[in-house]
Motif scaffolding. Structure first.
Motif, PDB file in Angstrom:
ATOM      1  N   MET A 185       0.846  -1.191   0.000  1.00  0.00           N
ATOM      2  CA  MET A 185       0.000   0.000   0.000  1.00  0.00           C
ATOM      3  C   MET A 185       0.885   1.246   0.000  1.00  0.00           C
TER       4      MET A 185
ATOM      5  N   GLY B  46     -10.022  -1.329   1.308  1.00  0.00           N
ATOM      6  CA  GLY B  46     -10.099  -0.886  -0.082  1.00  0.00           C
ATOM      7  C   GLY B  46     -11.411  -1.186  -0.765  1.00  0.00           C
TER       8      GLY B  46
ATOM      9  N   ARG C 207      -7.380   6.527   2.172  1.00  0.00           N
ATOM     10  CA  ARG C 207      -8.308   5.703   2.956  1.00  0.00           C
ATOM     11  C   ARG C 207      -8.672   6.382   4.280  1.00  0.00           C
TER      12      ARG C 207
ATOM     13  N   GLU D  83      -2.212   5.991  -1.049  1.00  0.00           N
ATOM     14  CA  GLU D  83      -3.384   5.145  -0.803  1.00  0.00           C
ATOM     15  C   GLU D  83      -3.746   5.155   0.681  1.00  0.00           C
TER      16      GLU D  83
END
Length: 237
Positions: A1, A113, A9, A5
């Motif tokens: 990751m 995700g 999130r 990212e």
């Protein structure tokens, strides 16, 4: 990751948690804006930690990435229980507890995700909290419980008169508590089972026809209704 990212999130969890939290805050619930954001972002981090540990130890030890995240679902129950309050004959906070449990699941989805499911769940949860309460008012109900608090004259037969007056409205008394107020007054607390079409106004008007009723209060009434009943009592006097 990637770091990008990871940041995305966490920001999404703040957004989704904030959307549900704003609705809860607007109706002055115990768990509001900040609480829902913290639950969501905490769940997201827990899920990302689970995935990170899985990647870190992959092939070295047997790790289930869902094991840590699963503890969020059971652990959030303690936080949800803190929002549930028994108020007389009714229980408040169940919807807020359910929204906390749901927002925790949304946070887990964001952390893994699963963005589409998280976004759709946030949307549906917001719509349910915002609009479905209006539909609940139109669902036929046999009876519901209501607490009423009276200050009455301490005289023989006074409580019996109140019971008779309520019986004429097809109201059942499910619980009663009597406390001394002053030398010639009693504080009376009643839990009533109301038929579907009865209104608070009907109860008040009927009780005010009796002598020896000094004060009438109900649970969970807004200021406007409280003023209305006060004016009715003053007109009686």
């Amino acid at each position: 990751m990637s770091n990008l990212e990871l940041i995305a999130r966490l920001l999404l969890s703040v957004l989704f948690g904030g959307v549900i939290g704003i609705e809860r805050e607007s109706v002055k619930r115990p768990a509001g804006f900040r609480t829902h954001i913290l639950v969501c972002i905490g769940s997201t981090l827990t899920m990302m930690v689970s995935l990170y540990m899985f990647d870190l130890f992959y092939g070295k030890v047997n790790i289930d990435p869902a094991r840590i995240a699963a503890q969020v679902i059971s652990g959030i129950g303690f936080l949800g229980a803190g929002t549930i309050i028994r108020d007389g004959a009714s229980v408040r906070g169940l919807t807020t507890a359910a929204s906390l449990w749901t927002i925790a699941a949304i946070g887990l989805a964001v952390g893994s995700g699963f963005y589409l499911a998280a976004a759709l769940t946030t949307f549906f949860t917001f719509i349910i909290l915002l609009t479905f309460s209006k539909f609940e008012n139109h669902i036929p109900k046999k009876r519901h419980l209501k607490d009423i608090f009276l200050v009455i004259k301490d005289s023989p037969g006074q409580i019996g008169k109140i019971g008779t007056a309520l019986g004429e409205l097809n109201i059942n008394i499910k619980g009663i508590k009597v406390d001394s107020n002053e030398d010639d007054k009693l504080a009376l607390s009643l839990s009533l089972s109301l038929p579907p079409k009865i209104r608070i106004n009907d109860i008040t008007e009927r009780l005010l026809k009796l002598d020896g009723i000094y004060d009438i209060e109900y649970e969970n009434l807004d200021d406007e209704k409280t003023v209305f009943f006060k004016q009715m009592y003053e007109r009686k006097m």
